[in-house]
Every structure is written in C-alpha cells, then in structure tokens.
Scaffold this active site. Structure first.
Site, PDB file in Angstrom:
ATOM      1  N   GLU A   1       0.844  -1.213   0.000  1.00  0.00           N
ATOM      2  CA  GLU A   1       0.000   0.000   0.000  1.00  0.00           C
ATOM      3  C   GLU A   1       0.866   1.245   0.000  1.00  0.00           C
ATOM      4  OE1 GLU A   1      -3.282  -0.111  -1.144  1.00  0.00           O
ATOM      5  OE2 GLU A   1      -3.468  -1.595   0.449  1.00  0.00           O
TER       6      GLU A   1
ATOM      7  N   SER B   1     -25.782   6.121 -16.634  1.00  0.00           N
ATOM      8  CA  SER B   1     -25.323   5.259 -15.547  1.00  0.00           C
ATOM      9  C   SER B   1     -26.517   4.764 -14.758  1.00  0.00           C
ATOM     10  CB  SER B   1     -24.379   6.025 -14.618  1.00  0.00           C
ATOM     11  OG  SER B   1     -24.226   5.290 -13.414  1.00  0.00           O
TER      12      SER B   1
ATOM     13  N   GLY C   1     -12.685   1.803  -1.670  1.00  0.00           N
ATOM     14  CA  GLY C   1     -11.310   1.369  -1.834  1.00  0.00           C
ATOM     15  C   GLY C   1     -11.170   0.104  -2.663  1.00  0.00           C
ATOM     16  N   LEU C   2     -12.222  -0.257  -3.403  1.00  0.00           N
ATOM     17  CA  LEU C   2     -12.181  -1.465  -4.234  1.00  0.00           C
ATOM     18  C   LEU C   2     -12.091  -1.107  -5.723  1.00  0.00           C
ATOM     19  CD1 LEU C   2     -14.840  -3.574  -2.275  1.00  0.00           C
ATOM     20  CD2 LEU C   2     -12.343  -3.665  -2.096  1.00  0.00           C
ATOM     21  N   SER C   3     -11.814   0.172  -5.971  1.00  0.00           N
ATOM     22  CA  SER C   3     -11.529   0.655  -7.316  1.00  0.00           C
ATOM     23  C   SER C   3     -12.707   0.561  -8.279  1.00  0.00           C
ATOM     24  CB  SER C   3     -10.315  -0.062  -7.891  1.00  0.00           C
ATOM     25  OG  SER C   3      -9.506   0.877  -8.520  1.00  0.00           O
TER      26      SER C   3
ATOM     27  N   GLU D   1      -7.897   9.337 -14.897  1.00  0.00           N
ATOM     28  CA  GLU D   1      -8.107   9.567 -13.459  1.00  0.00           C
ATOM     29  C   GLU D   1      -7.160  10.661 -12.945  1.00  0.00           C
ATOM     30  OE1 GLU D   1      -9.233   6.168 -11.429  1.00  0.00           O
ATOM     31  OE2 GLU D   1      -9.144   7.085  -9.445  1.00  0.00           O
TER      32      GLU D   1
ATOM     33  N   ASP E   1      -4.363   0.186  -9.823  1.00  0.00           N
ATOM     34  CA  ASP E   1      -5.779  -0.160  -9.986  1.00  0.00           C
ATOM     35  C   ASP E   1      -6.101  -0.587 -11.415  1.00  0.00           C
ATOM     36  OD1 ASP E   1      -5.738   0.819  -7.447  1.00  0.00           O
ATOM     37  OD2 ASP E   1      -7.053   2.524  -7.825  1.00  0.00           O
TER      38      ASP E   1
HETATM   39  P1  ADP Z   1     -13.188   3.769  -5.494  1.00  0.00           P
HETATM   40  O1  ADP Z   1     -12.438   3.673  -6.762  1.00  0.00           O
HETATM   41  O2  ADP Z   1     -12.404   3.295  -4.311  1.00  0.00           O
HETATM   42  O3  ADP Z   1     -14.529   3.115  -5.534  1.00  0.00           O
HETATM   43  P2  ADP Z   1     -13.108   6.557  -6.159  1.00  0.00           P
HETATM   44  O4  ADP Z   1     -13.431   7.796  -5.387  1.00  0.00           O
HETATM   45  O5  ADP Z   1     -11.785   6.419  -6.765  1.00  0.00           O
HETATM   46  O6  ADP Z   1     -13.444   5.323  -5.198  1.00  0.00           O
HETATM   47  O7  ADP Z   1     -14.159   6.401  -7.344  1.00  0.00           O
HETATM   48  C1  ADP Z   1     -15.546   6.499  -7.091  1.00  0.00           C
HETATM   49  C2  ADP Z   1     -16.180   7.359  -8.156  1.00  0.00           C
HETATM   50  O8  ADP Z   1     -16.229   6.642  -9.399  1.00  0.00           O
HETATM   51  C3  ADP Z   1     -17.624   7.698  -7.863  1.00  0.00           C
HETATM   52  O9  ADP Z   1     -17.721   8.840  -7.018  1.00  0.00           O
HETATM   53  C4  ADP Z   1     -18.155   7.989  -9.262  1.00  0.00           C
HETATM   54  O10 ADP Z   1     -17.788   9.288  -9.676  1.00  0.00           O
HETATM   55  C5  ADP Z   1     -17.387   6.993 -10.113  1.00  0.00           C
HETATM   56  N1  ADP Z   1     -18.180   5.759 -10.354  1.00  0.00           N
HETATM   57  C6  ADP Z   1     -17.865   4.495  -9.983  1.00  0.00           C
HETATM   58  N2  ADP Z   1     -18.817   3.613 -10.404  1.00  0.00           N
HETATM   59  C7  ADP Z   1     -19.749   4.349 -11.048  1.00  0.00           C
HETATM   60  C8  ADP Z   1     -21.003   4.044 -11.715  1.00  0.00           C
HETATM   61  N3  ADP Z   1     -21.471   2.789 -11.773  1.00  0.00           N
HETATM   62  N4  ADP Z   1     -21.684   5.074 -12.267  1.00  0.00           N
HETATM   63  C9  ADP Z   1     -21.206   6.342 -12.200  1.00  0.00           C
HETATM   64  N5  ADP Z   1     -20.071   6.678 -11.597  1.00  0.00           N
HETATM   65  C10 ADP Z   1     -19.344   5.714 -11.019  1.00  0.00           C
HETATM   66 MG    MG Z   2     -10.653   4.718  -7.249  1.00  0.00          MG
END
Ligand code: ADP
Ligand code: MG
Length: 373
Positions: free
Chosen positions: A34, A68, A124-126, A160, A172
């Site tokens: 990490e 979405s 945190g699971l990307s 990103e 990731d």
């Molecule tokens: P993690 O990658 O750990 O889940 P992040 O903050 O890096 O957290 O990413 C989360 C963001 O990704 C959400 O706030 C959203 O903007 C976007 N996201 C993820 N999945 C979706 C989805 N199914 N529809 C729309 N946006 C999504």
């Molecule tokens: Mg992420």
C-alpha cells in the site's frame, strides 16, 4: 441480473436498438503493498468478481453520451471539449479515457453507453478503475485500435490523474486489466513487469473476507498530498530517485540520518512495505501454506496505522476484531482513511469472524459494516 445483463437490457430503453457489444472490467482488492505504487515499488492485488459493464454503440460524431444505472442519469460531452477538470463528476472518468486515447494519437468515435457496476463505490475497491477500464476495452474494440493492456491501463490512469484530478498510481488499472482468476498480480510498478502468482485458497480451506467498514471518507486530499510529498522528500534526502531504491537492510541507520520523526516513519512504511510484498510473494512461490502470509498482512496494517497514519478508528477496530476472532492476518486495503479491511480466514469461520466485527461496531456505535468473500 449481472451488470452486463442490466446494461444490455437498459440500452434499448435508453437509446433504442441494440448495443454493438458489452464490455466488462473488474474492481480489485490489494492483498499487500500500500502506497508503494507512486514510489516505483511493488503491489500484489487481485481482481474481484465484481465489476463494471458498458453496453456501447459507436456514433458518427465525437459525442460521448452515458447513462449510468447507478447514478440514475444521462450525461454527455463532446470529446473535443474534454480537458483537465472537464467534465466534472462521474462522466470525467469515462470521457477522460477518450481524451487520453486521443492525446496518445488514436482516433476514437463518440459512443452511446449504458454503464452499470456492482463494485461498491468509494470503498477502496476501485470502482473508478473498473468503469475506466470497461470503457477503454470498449473503445479499443469499437475503433479497432488493437492496443495492448498496458497501453489501455495507461490511458485509464491518465483519465483519473489528469481529467478527474485524482493522484493515484497505476496499480488499480493494471489489476483490472491483467487480473486472472486464481492468481494475485505481482506488479513491479517501475518496470511494469507482471508475474501471476497462484493463490490457492480453497485448496487450503481458506477464504479472503472483505469487510467494508463504511467509514466516511473526509478531507483526504490534503492527507494524500502530504504522503506523496513526504515520500518524495525522504527519497531526495536519502539520495535516491524513488523509495523503491532504499534497501530494508541497514534501514535503521539510514533513517537515523533524517532529522524529522514524521519523515522517518513515512519512509519506514514504504521501505518495509516493499519488503513485505517480496516476502509474501516468496511464501506463495515456495508453495508454503498461505496461512503463513497472514503475519505479513497484519504487519502491513500496523505499519499503515503507526508509521503512515492512514487508518481510522473503524478500520483499526475491524482489524482488532477479526484477529481476536481467529483470522490468520488482516489489514486495511486501499488508499486509507476508511474503505475496506481484508482478512485471511478459515473458510468455515468467515461468518463468525464477520459477526465479531459487527458486534464490535455495535458496541462502539459505528455504522454497521458489510462484507463479502
Ligand atoms: P473507489 O475507486 O475506491 O470506488 P473513487 O473515489 O476512486 O473510489 O471512485 C468512485 C467514483 O467513481 C464515484 O464517485 C463515481 O464518480 C465513479 N463511479 C464508480 N462507479 C460508477 C457508476 N457505476 N456510475 C457512475 N459513476 C461511477
Ligand atoms: Mg478509485
């Protein structure tokens, strides 16, 4: 229904007609390693069964229009209008991939897309890499680009980093695009060499329990910036380009040359974490019982808690509870300040281990956790 089935079904309702195809990419969980991936170090993630699906059809113009199912809305932008910070919100993760491919000299069309995902969001699971990588492979196919997965991962990472503005390493996206069933992906983030390391959990009667602590993320941007800056400063003072180059042998003497205790601890986390990744890979390569990897996981957690200081009370409570309930090892996984805890447990005891966490949370007045295997 799976995300692929839901996206495919919704496509006709949202856009009319059929998509040209559906593409899917998984989320990931990091077993160990990490905050090493922006210092040229080692990581050991695995792809999850949960992932993001896009049902897509190429357009004759450069408009990316995405519905979405999670966000419950449609958003669109002309790919020629995408730039750092634009568009804001979730569309940036997808539009950023089209932008990055264009920047790399590829001609990509606009798309009509329905997006769905069953990766827990912001845990945190990307979930972010999953949606980036799903649309990256869709574009690769629909535009006939023929790019390899490293190139697609690089485009997804640029989306990103540069468009969304999240300063993440490349773990990731590489895990999402290279993950293989039954294996961990051992990645050297400097050379980008990958070794698939078999992880035989079921054969040993083991399971990995992922506990979503559901601790709210708050004000973490400044914290991440401090960790990045501390690592860069530590590397500079120790005379290396990246902390990857600091050997764990003789570390105590080297750290003694740093005056700032905070800096010493930040550096110690990264250097010892790289060593733990190597040792855990060594355990698995040797065919030893994977239970013996548990102590390295727990040591990683202690390092994140005491030296890198990226854990929160919910996370530490979950680790304490699973270890007390008999887990072989446990650690926070992901960038920190919340998110998930990963525990190596006897397959038959996963339910009891989770209940121990739920009980501890109730007593402490935390929101109830969730989990999956
Ligand atoms: P993690 O990658 O750990 O889940 P992040 O903050 O890096 O957290 O990413 C989360 C963001 O990704 C959400 O706030 C959203 O903007 C976007 N996201 C993820 N999945 C979706 C989805 N199914 N529809 C729309 N946006 C999504
Ligand atoms: Mg992420």
């Amino acid at each position: 229904m799976t995300p692929v089935e839901r996206a495919r079904t919704a496509f006709a309702e949202v856009f009319g007609g059929a998509p040209q195809g559906c593409w899917w990419a998984p989320g990931r969980v990091n077993l160990i390693g990490e905050h090493t991936d922006y210092q040229g170090g080692f990581v050991l993630p695995l792809a999850l069964p949960q992932g993001a699906a896009v049902a897509a059809r190429a357009r004759s113009d450069r408009v990316l229009r995405v519905h979405s199912l999670h966000a419950g809305g449609t958003a669109e932008i002309d790919l020629d209008d995408v730039a750092p910070g634009t568009p804001e919100g979730w569309l940036g993760y997808l539009a950023g991939v089209g932008w990055a491919l264009t920047q790399a000299g590829h001609r990509v069309p606009g798309l009509d897309v329905v997006l769905d995902s069953d990766v827990p969001i912001g845990a945190g699971l990307s979930s972010s890499a999953a949606i980036e990588c799903a649309v990256a492979v869709a574009w690769d196919d629909l535009a006939g680009l023929g790019l390899d997965r490293d190139a697609l991962a690089a485009a997804a990472r640029r989306a990103e980093n540069d468009v969304v503005g999240a300063p993440t390493g490349v773990m990731d996206q590489m895990a999402s695009l290279h993950g293989q069933e039954g294996s961990l992906m051992f990645l050297d983030t400097r050379s980008m060499d990958i070794e698939q390391v078999p992880l035989e959990l079921a054969e040993h009667g083991l399971a990995l329990l992922v506990i979503d602590t559901r601790a709210p993320h708050a004000l973490v941007d400044g914290e991440y910036a401090e960790r990045h800056a501390s690592c860069a400063r530590g590397a500079q003072l120790l005379g290396v380009s990246e902390l990857r180059d600091v050997p764990v042998e003789g570390l105590t003497d080297r750290l003694a040359t740093l005056e700032d205790d905070l800096l010493r601890r930040r550096v110690r986390h990264v250097v010892t974490e790289n060593d733990r990744v190597m040792r855990l890979v060594g355990v698995l390569r040797s065919g030893a019982d994977p239970r013996s990897a548990g102590t390295l996981m727990t040591a990683s957690h202690v390092s994140m808690r005491d030296d890198f200081e990226i854990t929160v009370p919910q996370v530490d409570a979950a680790v304490d509870a699973v270890l007390a309930a008999g887990a072989h090892g446990a650690r926070m996984t992901g960038g920190g300040f919340g998110g998930c805890v990963l525990a190596l447990v006897e397959a038959g005891s996963a339910g009891a281990v989770f209940n121990a966490v739920a009980g501890a949370y109730e007593e402490a007045g935390f929101d109830p956790p969730t989990s999956f295997i």
